[in-house]
Design a protein around this motif. Sequence first.
Motif, PDB file in Angstrom:
ATOM      1  N   TRP A 191       0.907  -1.284   0.030  1.00 49.06           N
ATOM      2  CA  TRP A 191      -0.065   0.011   0.051  1.00 49.06           C
ATOM      3  C   TRP A 191       0.869   1.291   0.153  1.00 49.06           C
ATOM      4  O   TRP A 191       1.962   1.280   0.475  1.00 49.06           O
ATOM      5  N   GLY A 229      -2.558   4.285  -3.315  1.00 49.99           N
ATOM      6  CA  GLY A 229      -3.204   3.267  -3.894  1.00 49.99           C
ATOM      7  C   GLY A 229      -2.104   1.828  -3.280  1.00 49.99           C
ATOM      8  O   GLY A 229      -1.511   1.952  -2.476  1.00 49.99           O
ATOM      9  N   CYS A 230      -2.470   0.671  -4.095  1.00 49.95           N
ATOM     10  CA  CYS A 230      -1.783  -0.312  -3.899  1.00 49.95           C
ATOM     11  C   CYS A 230      -0.950  -1.035  -5.083  1.00 49.95           C
ATOM     12  O   CYS A 230      -1.558  -0.629  -6.517  1.00 49.95           O
ATOM     13  N   GLY A 250      -6.590   1.520  -6.729  1.00 50.96           N
ATOM     14  CA  GLY A 250      -6.638   3.043  -6.502  1.00 50.96           C
ATOM     15  C   GLY A 250      -6.185   4.101  -7.203  1.00 50.96           C
ATOM     16  O   GLY A 250      -6.147   3.802  -8.644  1.00 50.96           O
TER      17      GLY A 250
END
Length: 239
Positions: free
Chosen positions: A93, A97-98, A127
């Motif tokens: 993360w 986002g990731c 994300g």
Amino acid sequence: MPQVRVYVSIPLPVEEVFGYLADGCNLAAWHSGAMSVRPAWPGGPGGEGGDGEGGGPGAVYRYRFPGRRRECVLRRVVHEPPSRVSFAGQRMWTPLGCQVPRFDFRLWPWEGGGCRVEVGVDCSLGGAMLLLWPVVAFGWRRDLPADARALYERLAGAGGQEEAQAAVTEARRTAGGGPTGRDPQRSPAGAAGPGTGPGIGTEPGFGTVEPAWRRAAPAPEPARPSRPVRRFRLPALHG
């Protein structure tokens, strides 16, 4: 999801190269996607659901991804000797986002007793990181040819300063070779010639033996006959 593939010819038997790639601890010696790798448990990489280093998928490692301070989990998710091995990192993360990196390697016999290796990277983004996929893809397109050259030098050894310089030039040329990676100054894919060094490229360049994973492509399904479209009409009004 950025996907980048480069190919390198290594003058070693495919079984020997596969054995090296199947050990996740060797990634840190040449791959830019792993700063350090160690077994997740003392005594070996096998663990939870795993069966050790030589038996198949399930081996677990702890590794450090570039730009990360903490170690993450790295799992060997595919182990098909001597043609394919894959490692998947855990979800990481960031404030945006990731991302989930995956390192995939395919091998097949090459002309002259060597082998051809596909070095691939897939990154699943989530994300706001989805908006940055061109930047992520550019970074891998820049680094992966150099990684393939480092793998060649690690296994085959550099043949002097001239060959190492040729490898650097070849990697730079193929890194930006357009949609198909073909360079007009290079020999056609699959043609071996003197002085090509590690033979890094962005095309598979199948040799005399085509890999099984390529031959086993399923045949396309036959087209279904089209059906006439029925239209519903309103009854005419009388009055």
